[in-house]
Scaffold this active site. Structure first.
Site, PDB file in Angstrom:
ATOM      1  N   ILE A 193     -22.175  10.864  -3.860  1.00 41.33           N
ATOM      2  CA  ILE A 193     -21.214  11.742  -3.175  1.00 41.33           C
ATOM      3  C   ILE A 193     -21.732  13.177  -3.123  1.00 41.33           C
ATOM      4  O   ILE A 193     -21.724  13.820  -2.068  1.00 41.33           O
ATOM      5  CB  ILE A 193     -19.829  11.676  -3.865  1.00 41.33           C
ATOM      6  CG1 ILE A 193     -19.260  10.255  -3.758  1.00 41.33           C
ATOM      7  CG2 ILE A 193     -18.860  12.690  -3.252  1.00 41.33           C
ATOM      8  CD1 ILE A 193     -18.048   9.980  -4.632  1.00 41.33           C
ATOM      9  N   GLU A 249       0.837  -1.200   0.000  1.00 45.72           N
ATOM     10  CA  GLU A 249       0.000   0.000   0.000  1.00 45.72           C
ATOM     11  C   GLU A 249       0.875   1.255   0.000  1.00 45.72           C
ATOM     12  O   GLU A 249       1.782   1.386   0.824  1.00 45.72           O
ATOM     13  CB  GLU A 249      -0.930  -0.014   1.228  1.00 45.72           C
ATOM     14  CG  GLU A 249      -1.689   1.277   1.493  1.00 45.72           C
ATOM     15  CD  GLU A 249      -2.529   1.764   0.321  1.00 45.72           C
ATOM     16  OE1 GLU A 249      -2.356   2.924  -0.092  1.00 45.72           O
ATOM     17  OE2 GLU A 249      -3.362   0.982  -0.180  1.00 45.72           O
ATOM     18  N   LEU A 288      -3.243   2.088   5.009  1.00 45.94           N
ATOM     19  CA  LEU A 288      -4.049   0.876   5.068  1.00 45.94           C
ATOM     20  C   LEU A 288      -5.512   1.269   5.332  1.00 45.94           C
ATOM     21  O   LEU A 288      -5.790   2.091   6.201  1.00 45.94           O
ATOM     22  CB  LEU A 288      -3.531  -0.008   6.207  1.00 45.94           C
ATOM     23  CG  LEU A 288      -4.228  -1.346   6.418  1.00 45.94           C
ATOM     24  CD1 LEU A 288      -4.054  -2.251   5.215  1.00 45.94           C
ATOM     25  CD2 LEU A 288      -3.671  -2.031   7.671  1.00 45.94           C
ATOM     26  N   GLY A 289      -6.423   0.695   4.567  1.00 45.51           N
ATOM     27  CA  GLY A 289      -7.839   1.066   4.704  1.00 45.51           C
ATOM     28  C   GLY A 289      -8.322   1.840   3.493  1.00 45.51           C
ATOM     29  O   GLY A 289      -9.510   1.853   3.183  1.00 45.51           O
ATOM     30  N   GLY A 290      -7.380   2.492   2.799  1.00 47.57           N
ATOM     31  CA  GLY A 290      -7.696   3.135   1.513  1.00 47.57           C
ATOM     32  C   GLY A 290      -8.731   4.241   1.588  1.00 47.57           C
ATOM     33  O   GLY A 290      -8.979   4.846   2.630  1.00 47.57           O
ATOM     34  N   HIS A 347     -42.434  -4.354  16.826  1.00 48.87           N
ATOM     35  CA  HIS A 347     -43.227  -3.114  16.830  1.00 48.87           C
ATOM     36  C   HIS A 347     -42.849  -2.288  18.054  1.00 48.87           C
ATOM     37  O   HIS A 347     -42.723  -2.830  19.136  1.00 48.87           O
ATOM     38  CB  HIS A 347     -44.721  -3.479  16.903  1.00 48.87           C
ATOM     39  CG  HIS A 347     -45.618  -2.283  17.005  1.00 48.87           C
ATOM     40  ND1 HIS A 347     -45.901  -1.479  15.924  1.00 48.87           N
ATOM     41  CD2 HIS A 347     -46.266  -1.742  18.059  1.00 48.87           C
ATOM     42  CE1 HIS A 347     -46.705  -0.498  16.312  1.00 48.87           C
ATOM     43  NE2 HIS A 347     -46.941  -0.635  17.614  1.00 48.87           N
ATOM     44  N   THR A 366      -6.043  -1.492  -6.642  1.00 47.26           N
ATOM     45  CA  THR A 366      -5.489  -0.133  -6.480  1.00 47.26           C
ATOM     46  C   THR A 366      -6.545   0.968  -6.398  1.00 47.26           C
ATOM     47  O   THR A 366      -6.218   2.149  -6.306  1.00 47.26           O
ATOM     48  CB  THR A 366      -4.470   0.171  -7.596  1.00 47.26           C
ATOM     49  OG1 THR A 366      -4.976  -0.311  -8.838  1.00 47.26           O
ATOM     50  CG2 THR A 366      -3.148  -0.507  -7.308  1.00 47.26           C
TER      51      THR A 366
END
Length: 459
Positions: free
Chosen positions: A180, A36, A40-42, A436, A140
């Protein structure tokens, strides 16, 4: 002896798709190198899902403070402390990031920080060091796209810059009314900004069922969010006063900043994919249904594979590829069965086919739909939200689509995706008991009605 390490799998990219591949593969006893370039986690963890949802929660609290009087609570909205909002958001991200780093370490994954390139069909190079994989997984991810000739600079920004903005803008133009754009519109409106969305397609959230899109537009209009649909963006200029936007029909808009939210492009440039024979189409990696690229033992997952750009899709594809490599022969992932949520106010959640897509697939006369209004749902009344559930089924057959709009409906899509993916009939669901009072009951009522035994329907 090889001068470089050899792994069962080398994963290029540590976002949702990449780290899921690595974790699942290590659980299956395979040796893994995870490479990476950034964190990490992107995108999802650092620049996407998690930070934007934190902002949306802060926005919900701002609205709650404004509306307290309605519920007999004496609260007033005094403004946004953006520094504290960022501290809260970054705290959430930081805790999850730390947890993920711990998970990767605990799984015995070899984690490599650096910019990797594919230099052979089984080799990834990082800063001169080569990592060989009996299998290679490309993961990627994606970047915030712009339009041709539209420079991202100054007052014109993408979600990356918007997430760290040190102020609440007085006014903002959002280019793009998809997920977005709609989420940022929702946040900024709640924070006190004037918001205008420009969407070239005929509707906001254009990928949703048109009934949902129309209800979404009504809700945004009611909130005072302006929007222009059906006319394309032409250009923008900026000066000390702000941005000045022109559409193709000559209409102009002015604001303090402009957010470009026209989607995300695949991050595949300059990574050596094409040189190794991997097929690219407009930057996307083309795979078969088993996510294999057709070259050597190279697979691809996540946003670089054409389709829904969703973290949970990448995550599931990562698990699939790890199991595929381990020889478990997992069932291919059905794209339409992946739940989709827009976390604005109101929320939109859907899974399966829209009415139009179902008619295209099964024929006009072979499709039945039903709309159940949240007005009849006790918990929705308590929350003060409006909206509806729309079900799409094959006539005398299973439910093939569940579409919802209203506060918090994102939390209801789990049942919707079970129904669609398990090809349940309305009658199957009608006999299940929903607690409920919950919003979840609205789904139960909708299935009762579709099964021909509505309990609360008006004659």
């Amino acid at each position: 002896m090889a001068e470089h390490p050899v792994f069962d799998i080398v994963v290029l990219g540590g976002g949702s798709g990449g780290y899921a591949t690595a974790l699942r593969a290590s659980e299956l006893g395979l040796s893994v190198a995870l490479i990476e370039a950034e964190k990490l986690g992107g995108t999802c963890l650092h620049w996407g899902c998690i930070p934007t949802k934190a902002l949306l929660h802060a926005a919900e609290l701002a609205d709650g403070a404004r509306e307290g009087e309605k519920y007999g609570v004496r609260s007033t909205f005094e403004g946004i402390d953006i520094t504290k909002v960022h501290a809260y958001k970054d705290g959430v991200v930081g805790r999850l990031y730390k947890g993920l780093q711990g998970l990767v370490k605990a799984h015995g994954v070899t984690y490599v920080e650096g910019y990797g390139r594919l230099v052979g069909t089984d080799v990834v190079e990082v800063d001169g060091q080569r990592y060989q994989g009996r299998n290679v997984v490309l993961a990627t991810g994606s970047y915030s796209r712009s339009l041709p000739g539209l420079e991202i600079e100054g007052r014109v920004m993408t979600s990356d810059q918007a997430l760290t903005l040190d102020r609440v803008p007085q006014s903002v133009i959002i280019l793009g009314g998809g997920v977005i754009g709609s989420e940022f519109a929702s946040v900024w409106k709640s924070f006190g900004a004037d918001v205008t969305i420009i969407e070239a397609l005929p509707n906001l959230v254009p990928n949703e069922d048109p009934a949902i899109s129309k209800a979404f537009e009504r809700a945004f209009r009611k909130r005072g969010i302006q929007f222009s649909t059906g006319v394309r963006f032409q250009g923008v200029t900026q000066d000390d006063q702000g941005v000045h936007v022109t559409l193709e029909d000559g209409k102009t808009f002015d604001a303090e900043i402009m957010l470009v939210a026209v989607g995300r492009g695949p991050r595949t440039d300059g990574l050596g994919y094409g040189e190794q024979g991997v097929t690219l189409d407009r930057g996307f990696v083309i795979t078969n249904e088993r996510l294999h690229t057709g070259v050597g033992n190279i697979y691809a997952v996540g946003d670089i594979v054409p389709g829904l750009q969703l973290a949970h899709r990448g995550f599931q594809q990562g698990i699939f590829v790890a199991e595929e490599i381990a020889g478990l022969n997992p069932a291919p992932i059905v794209e339409s069965g992946i739940p989709r949520v827009t976390y604005s106010e109101p929320e939109v959640a859907s899974v399966g086919l829209t009415e139009a897509k179902a008619k295209e697939t099964y024929g006009d006369d072979a499709v039945q739909t039903l709309e159940y209004n949240l007005g009849g749902n006790g918990k929705s009344q308590i929350l003060g939200t409006t909206g509806f559930v729309k079900l799409v089924r094959q006539k005398d057959g299973p439910v093939v689509g569940v579409h919802m709009i209203g506060a918090r409906v994102g939390e209801l899509i789990a049942e919707g995706q079970l129904v669609v993916n398990w090809e349940a009939y309305p009658e199957d669901v009608a006999s299940l008991i929903h607690a409920h009072p919950t919003q979840n009951e609205a789904l139960g009522e909708a299935f009762l009605a579709l099964a021909g035994k509505p309990l609360h329907a008006h004659n």
